[in-house]
Each structure stands twice: as C-alpha cells, then as structure tokens.
Design a protein around this motif. Structure first.
Motif, short mmCIF file in Angstrom:
data_model
loop_
_atom_site.label_atom_id
_atom_site.label_comp_id
_atom_site.label_asym_id
_atom_site.label_seq_id
_atom_site.Cartn_x
_atom_site.Cartn_y
_atom_site.Cartn_z
N GLN A 1 0.81 -1.23 0.00
CA GLN A 1 0.00 0.00 0.00
C GLN A 1 0.84 1.28 0.00
OE1 GLN A 1 -2.72 -0.60 3.27
NE2 GLN A 1 -3.66 -2.30 2.16
N ARG A 2 2.12 1.18 0.38
CA ARG A 2 2.96 2.39 0.44
C ARG A 2 3.07 3.04 -0.93
NH1 ARG A 2 7.12 4.23 -1.42
NH2 ARG A 2 7.42 2.25 -2.49
N ARG A 3 2.96 4.36 -0.94
CA ARG A 3 3.14 5.14 -2.16
C ARG A 3 4.06 6.30 -1.83
NH1 ARG A 3 0.88 1.48 -3.64
NH2 ARG A 3 -1.28 1.14 -4.21
N SER A 4 4.75 6.83 -2.82
CA SER A 4 5.42 8.12 -2.63
C SER A 4 4.36 9.19 -2.83
CB SER A 4 6.55 8.28 -3.64
OG SER A 4 7.63 7.46 -3.27
N VAL A 5 3.98 9.84 -1.73
CA VAL A 5 2.87 10.80 -1.76
C VAL A 5 3.43 12.20 -2.00
CG1 VAL A 5 1.02 11.82 -0.37
CG2 VAL A 5 1.47 9.35 -0.25
N ARG A 6 2.84 12.90 -2.98
CA ARG A 6 3.33 14.24 -3.34
C ARG A 6 2.23 15.29 -3.25
NH1 ARG A 6 5.70 10.54 -6.90
NH2 ARG A 6 7.96 10.31 -6.54
N ASN A 7 1.19 14.97 -2.48
CA ASN A 7 0.07 15.90 -2.31
C ASN A 7 -0.48 15.71 -0.90
OD1 ASN A 7 -1.85 17.78 -2.97
ND2 ASN A 7 -3.13 16.37 -4.16
N PHE B 1 9.68 19.74 -1.25
CA PHE B 1 9.01 18.95 -0.20
C PHE B 1 7.51 18.80 -0.46
CE2 PHE B 1 12.73 20.98 1.95
CZ PHE B 1 13.51 19.83 1.90
N HIS B 2 7.09 19.14 -1.67
CA HIS B 2 5.70 18.96 -2.09
C HIS B 2 4.73 19.56 -1.08
CE1 HIS B 2 7.28 16.44 -5.30
NE2 HIS B 2 7.90 15.69 -4.40
N ASN B 3 5.16 20.62 -0.44
CA ASN B 3 4.34 21.35 0.55
C ASN B 3 3.94 20.50 1.76
OD1 ASN B 3 4.30 23.90 -0.90
ND2 ASN B 3 3.04 22.79 -2.39
N ILE C 1 13.07 12.36 -0.30
CA ILE C 1 13.39 13.54 -1.13
C ILE C 1 14.90 13.62 -1.36
CG2 ILE C 1 13.16 16.05 -1.38
CD1 ILE C 1 10.47 14.60 -1.51
N GLY C 2 15.33 12.86 -2.37
CA GLY C 2 16.75 12.87 -2.72
C GLY C 2 17.23 14.25 -3.15
N PHE C 3 16.32 15.04 -3.73
CA PHE C 3 16.64 16.40 -4.17
C PHE C 3 17.27 17.24 -3.05
CE2 PHE C 3 13.37 16.97 -7.80
CZ PHE C 3 14.38 16.96 -8.76
N PRO D 1 -0.99 3.42 -7.58
CA PRO D 1 0.21 2.60 -7.42
C PRO D 1 1.16 2.75 -8.61
CG PRO D 1 -1.72 1.23 -7.89
CD PRO D 1 -2.21 2.64 -7.78
N THR D 2 2.45 2.56 -8.35
CA THR D 2 3.43 2.53 -9.43
C THR D 2 3.71 1.06 -9.75
OG1 THR D 2 5.20 2.61 -7.81
CG2 THR D 2 4.55 4.69 -8.79
N SER D 3 4.22 0.81 -10.94
CA SER D 3 4.45 -0.59 -11.32
C SER D 3 5.85 -1.02 -10.93
CB SER D 3 4.27 -0.75 -12.83
OG SER D 3 5.27 0.00 -13.47
#
Ligand SMILES: Cc1cc2nc3c(=O)[nH]c(=O)nc-3n(C[C@H](O)[C@H](O)[C@H](O)COP(=O)(O)O)c2cc1C
Length: 185
Positions: free
Chosen positions: A6-12, A91-93, A134-136, A173-175
C-alpha cells in the motif's frame, strides 16, 4: 505485506500537522531496523517550521540547477525542468520533514540509515500517513551552511530526507518489474 503493497510516494498533502506522538512512533520504527555491528549510526532531525522548509526547498532547487547545468544527461534535463518551475516545492508542501543522518562514516552506515528509512516509510503507511523520500534535498542538507543553520554536527551526513503528512486524496500505485532471479540452485 499490506504496508509494503500500500505504500506510495505521496506528493500531495493536506495542511493537517503530524502530531508529536505519531512522529515518535515513526522514529521508534526507524531505530528498530537491523544495524551492522549493532552500531545504530543514525540521528534524526524533525523540521516542521514552514519558513525553514521553504528556504531549504529554494536552496535545494538552486543546488539541482547548478549540478544539472554541468551535465546534459536526460535525467539532469528532467530535474532542471522541474526545479525551473517556480511553483515546484521539493518537499511537495508537506508540513514535516524527517532527515536521517549518519552519525559517522563507515562501510554500512548508509545501509543502516536506509533500512531505518524503510522502516519509517512502512510504519507511516500503516498509520495512514503519506511519505516520500526527497533525494533532491540531500546536497543542500550537507552544505556547511545548512548544517550550521540546523545545528547538525559537521561530521554527520544527511542520508535520507523523508517528508511526512496526511495524504490529500489517493496516490495511484506505481508498477514494478518482476524480480530478476539470477540463480536459484
Ligand atoms: C533515494 C530516493 C530518492 C528519491 N528522491 C525523490 C525526490 O527528490 N522527489 C520525489 O518526489 N520523489 C523522490 N523519490 C521517490 C521515487 O520517485 C519513488 O519511490 C518511485 O517513483 C517509485 O514510486 P513509489 O515510491 O510510489 O512506489 C525518491 C526515492 C528514493 C528511493
């Protein structure tokens, strides 16, 4: 397996703050990661000050611009395209940034810190919180200026910056490719 899938990289994120108890649970999950020679080489910074996050985002964007200008690889150009957008926030706010620092250098310090990071990501997911590595931000966090500003000892190294927050909506989800099994004898 549920948290892994279920884990996602959340950007919102919503503007709801992550409370101290939840953050302490995540840090507790992090420090239960396996650690080479039982060295526990990690330390943590928790940053929730919006002004600091905005300034760190601006510095990280500047660093990425400087690094991308000396390379014309497709990846660098993609990064440059992102950071040239004034609306883009590294940091996608999100309202919380947890940085995992290696306390010293050693052959397995980075491995230990990334294992701690994955524990933290999965624990956050299990609590309904969103996260994203956040590697950036790594280069900016490792400058002498930012270590001084945040009060981080010079010998420590920022390894895994992770944003945390309440997800605003669903992240698809990402593949993944199937595991490439080289041998199974
Ligand atoms: C070391 C590392 C650095 C990353 N840096 C960033 C980043 O700077 N910004 C970002 O939005 N996502 C970043 N990500 C997230 C990846 O883009 C994401 O994990 C990947 O696209 C797979 O998506 P998923 O995590 O939702 O499965 C990073 C992930 C890792 C492991």
């Amino acid at each position: 397996m549920d948290a892994i899938h279920q884990r996602r990289s959340v950007r919102n994120y919503t503007s709801k703050a992550v409370d101290e108890a939840a953050i302490r649970t995540l840090l507790d999950a992090a420090v239960h990661a396996p650690t080479a020679m039982h060295q526990e080489p990690w330390s943590f910074a928790v940053i929730q000050d919006r002004n600091l996050l905005d300034r760190l985002s601006d510095c990280a964007k500047k660093q990425v611009q400087d690094e991308a200008q000396v390379s014309d690889s497709a990846k660098s150009q993609h990064k440059l395209h992102l950071v040239n957008n004034p609306e883009f926030h590294v940091f996608h706010n999100a309202g919380t940034l947890i940085v995992i620092y290696g306390k010293f250098t050693g052959p397995f310090v980075e491995a230990d810190c990334w294992l701690a990071a994955e524990n933290l990501l999965l624990a956050a997911c299990a609590q309904g919180l969103g996260t994203c590595v956040i590697g950036f931000a790594v280069s900016a966090l490792n400058t002498a200026e930012w270590k001084e500003e945040l009060g981080i000892p010079a010998e420590m190294t920022a390894i895994a910056p992770i944003i945390v927050g309440e997800p605003a909506g669903e992240t698809p989800p990402t593949s993944r490719k199937p595991p490439a099994i080289l041998i199974w004898k």
